[in-house]
Write an enzyme that holds these catalytic residues in place. Structure first.
Site, mmCIF file in Angstrom:
data_model
loop_
_atom_site.group_PDB
_atom_site.id
_atom_site.type_symbol
_atom_site.label_atom_id
_atom_site.label_comp_id
_atom_site.label_asym_id
_atom_site.label_seq_id
_atom_site.Cartn_x
_atom_site.Cartn_y
_atom_site.Cartn_z
ATOM 1 N N VAL A 1 34.693 29.597 51.386
ATOM 2 C CA VAL A 1 33.286 29.274 51.125
ATOM 3 C C VAL A 1 32.387 30.458 51.482
ATOM 4 C CG1 VAL A 1 31.362 27.804 51.881
ATOM 5 C CG2 VAL A 1 33.569 26.770 51.295
ATOM 6 N N ALA B 1 42.333 35.383 43.843
ATOM 7 C CA ALA B 1 43.018 35.923 45.022
ATOM 8 C C ALA B 1 43.240 37.422 44.882
ATOM 9 C CB ALA B 1 44.363 35.230 45.234
ATOM 10 N N ILE B 2 43.292 38.066 46.042
ATOM 11 C CA ILE B 2 43.629 39.484 46.155
ATOM 12 C C ILE B 2 44.877 39.542 47.052
ATOM 13 C CG2 ILE B 2 42.826 41.733 47.038
ATOM 14 C CD1 ILE B 2 41.122 40.858 44.675
ATOM 15 N N GLN C 1 43.159 43.020 50.764
ATOM 16 C CA GLN C 1 41.972 42.205 51.044
ATOM 17 C C GLN C 1 40.979 42.962 51.932
ATOM 18 O OE1 GLN C 1 43.148 38.305 52.512
ATOM 19 N NE2 GLN C 1 44.360 37.893 50.682
ATOM 20 N N GLY D 1 36.746 45.222 49.425
ATOM 21 C CA GLY D 1 35.720 45.178 48.387
ATOM 22 C C GLY D 1 36.232 44.784 47.002
ATOM 23 N N TYR D 2 37.548 44.635 46.857
ATOM 24 C CA TYR D 2 38.075 44.290 45.528
ATOM 25 C C TYR D 2 37.652 42.892 45.090
ATOM 26 C CZ TYR D 2 41.066 48.434 45.732
ATOM 27 O OH TYR D 2 41.523 49.720 45.798
ATOM 28 N N ASN E 1 38.133 27.767 53.508
ATOM 29 C CA ASN E 1 38.136 29.105 54.127
ATOM 30 C C ASN E 1 37.631 30.201 53.184
ATOM 31 O OD1 ASN E 1 40.287 29.418 52.452
ATOM 32 N ND2 ASN E 1 41.843 29.496 54.059
ATOM 33 N N GLU F 1 34.822 27.418 34.663
ATOM 34 C CA GLU F 1 35.340 26.988 35.957
ATOM 35 C C GLU F 1 36.307 28.045 36.470
ATOM 36 O OE1 GLU F 1 38.049 23.659 36.125
ATOM 37 O OE2 GLU F 1 37.914 23.605 38.310
HETATM 38 N N1 ACO Z 1 36.184 34.188 54.969
HETATM 39 C C1 ACO Z 1 35.004 34.775 55.273
HETATM 40 N N2 ACO Z 1 34.560 35.907 54.706
HETATM 41 C C2 ACO Z 1 35.361 36.472 53.790
HETATM 42 C C3 ACO Z 1 36.610 35.940 53.427
HETATM 43 C C4 ACO Z 1 37.011 34.742 54.057
HETATM 44 N N3 ACO Z 1 38.168 34.143 53.767
HETATM 45 N N4 ACO Z 1 37.163 36.758 52.517
HETATM 46 C C5 ACO Z 1 36.304 37.757 52.308
HETATM 47 N N5 ACO Z 1 35.217 37.573 53.087
HETATM 48 C C6 ACO Z 1 34.031 38.421 53.150
HETATM 49 C C7 ACO Z 1 34.317 39.854 53.533
HETATM 50 O O1 ACO Z 1 34.335 40.035 54.906
HETATM 51 C C8 ACO Z 1 33.181 40.581 52.845
HETATM 52 O O2 ACO Z 1 32.015 40.469 53.611
HETATM 53 P P1 ACO Z 1 30.946 41.689 53.687
HETATM 54 O O3 ACO Z 1 30.475 41.869 52.266
HETATM 55 O O4 ACO Z 1 29.905 41.179 54.603
HETATM 56 O O5 ACO Z 1 31.710 42.865 54.183
HETATM 57 C C9 ACO Z 1 32.959 39.767 51.571
HETATM 58 O O6 ACO Z 1 33.484 38.464 51.829
HETATM 59 C C10 ACO Z 1 33.665 40.348 50.361
HETATM 60 O O7 ACO Z 1 34.910 40.852 50.730
HETATM 61 P P2 ACO Z 1 35.874 41.560 49.698
HETATM 62 O O8 ACO Z 1 36.606 42.668 50.414
HETATM 63 O O9 ACO Z 1 35.159 41.922 48.454
HETATM 64 O O10 ACO Z 1 36.861 40.360 49.384
HETATM 65 P P3 ACO Z 1 38.456 40.389 49.258
HETATM 66 O O11 ACO Z 1 38.883 41.546 48.440
HETATM 67 O O12 ACO Z 1 39.070 40.248 50.581
HETATM 68 O O13 ACO Z 1 38.693 39.066 48.424
HETATM 69 C C11 ACO Z 1 39.323 36.763 48.629
HETATM 70 C C12 ACO Z 1 38.239 37.815 48.906
HETATM 71 C C13 ACO Z 1 39.588 36.717 47.135
HETATM 72 C C14 ACO Z 1 38.803 35.416 49.105
HETATM 73 C C15 ACO Z 1 40.600 37.188 49.380
HETATM 74 O O14 ACO Z 1 40.353 37.250 50.743
HETATM 75 C C16 ACO Z 1 41.786 36.282 49.138
HETATM 76 O O15 ACO Z 1 42.557 36.471 48.203
HETATM 77 N N6 ACO Z 1 41.999 35.266 50.019
HETATM 78 C C17 ACO Z 1 43.137 34.369 49.921
HETATM 79 C C18 ACO Z 1 43.055 33.467 48.717
HETATM 80 C C19 ACO Z 1 41.794 32.622 48.667
HETATM 81 O O16 ACO Z 1 41.358 32.061 49.656
HETATM 82 N N7 ACO Z 1 41.204 32.544 47.465
HETATM 83 C C20 ACO Z 1 40.051 31.719 47.162
HETATM 84 C C21 ACO Z 1 40.482 30.305 47.108
HETATM 85 S S1 ACO Z 1 39.323 29.251 46.279
HETATM 86 C C22 ACO Z 1 39.703 29.396 44.622
HETATM 87 O O17 ACO Z 1 40.665 30.048 44.261
HETATM 88 C C23 ACO Z 1 38.838 28.698 43.640
#
Ligand code: ACO
Length: 175
Positions: A131, A92-93, A98, A101-102, A129, A87
């Site tokens: 999903v 988070a990044i 963010q 690509g990380y 947000n 699970e």
């Molecule tokens: N909504 C829609 N699309 C997103 C989001 C989002 N919130 N975040 C990333 N993406 C997309 C990117 O645009 C990218 O799309 P592409 O491949 O078409 O260019 C793809 O997802 C991957 O993007 P990355 O750059 O690899 O992702 P990132 O480094 O930004 O990490 C993460 C994604 C972890 C969700 C980050 O945005 C984050 O820390 N957000 C805040 C915390 C959060 O919401 N965490 C998840 C909660 S659920 C849980 O923890 C179980």
């Protein structure tokens, strides 16, 4: 950057890295109670994959950790070895890192680690947000893992969507 598996083995480095990772989660997941995040991150049934950056970093871009490195993000998950799934509890990044690509690289590391541990599925309760992010990482709301294997083990709550990613033993997730 590098990725590191961190478990609470009570060593100083592990504690500093987990503390730094907990701070990233608390900041990036404001709806999660701080005490709950701490409890799971330091829980010895959970393990974490941390995204580490070496060298000086601007203020606010991460959380200082052991050895002059900075924790820029990570994923905390609980493997259920017998049921062959993990699970994903928190992911988070740091804000400033963010959409570079990380998050994708981090999930690839989690998948490879889980696969090598003999697990076949990842499950997570995705924030609404996040999903879209999980869908891009191969997660779906269609749960194929038999209900009796995860029932009572996954903390489902309001405002989240239970999602699953099936792992394939023949796939190299790091390539
Ligand atoms: N909504 C829609 N699309 C997103 C989001 C989002 N919130 N975040 C990333 N993406 C997309 C990117 O645009 C990218 O799309 P592409 O491949 O078409 O260019 C793809 O997802 C991957 O993007 P990355 O750059 O690899 O992702 P990132 O480094 O930004 O990490 C993460 C994604 C972890 C969700 C980050 O945005 C984050 O820390 N957000 C805040 C915390 C959060 O919401 N965490 C998840 C909660 S659920 C849980 O923890 C179980």
């Amino acid at each position: 950057v590098s990725f590191r598996i961190v478990v609470n083995d009570t060593s100083r480095d592990a504690m500093l890295n987990l503390l730094a990772l907990k701070n990233v989660f608390v900041k990036q997941l404001p709806n999660m109670p701080r005490a709950y995040v701490s409890r799971l991150v330091f829980d010895r049934k959970h393990e974490s994959l941390a995204l580490m950056k070496s060298g000086a970093t601007p203020v606010g871009s991460g959380s200082a950790a052991a050895g002059g490195e900075t924790v820029m993000g990570g994923c905390c998950y609980r493997p259920f070895k017998e049921q062959k799934f993990a699970e994903v509890a928190f992911l988070a990044i740091s804000q400033t890192e963010q959409v570079r690509g990380y998050g994708t690289r981090l999930m690839a590391q989690v998948k490879e680690r889980a696969k090598r541990c003999g697990l076949t599925h990842l499950l997570t309760c995705a924030d609404n947000n996040a999903v879209a992010y999980f869908k891009k990482q191969g997660f779906s709301k269609k749960i194929t893992l038999p209900f009796e294997l995860w029932q009572g083990r996954i903390k489902d709550y309001e405002g989240v969507l239970l999602m699953e990613c099936k792992l394939h033993p023949q796939v190299d997730y790091l390539n």
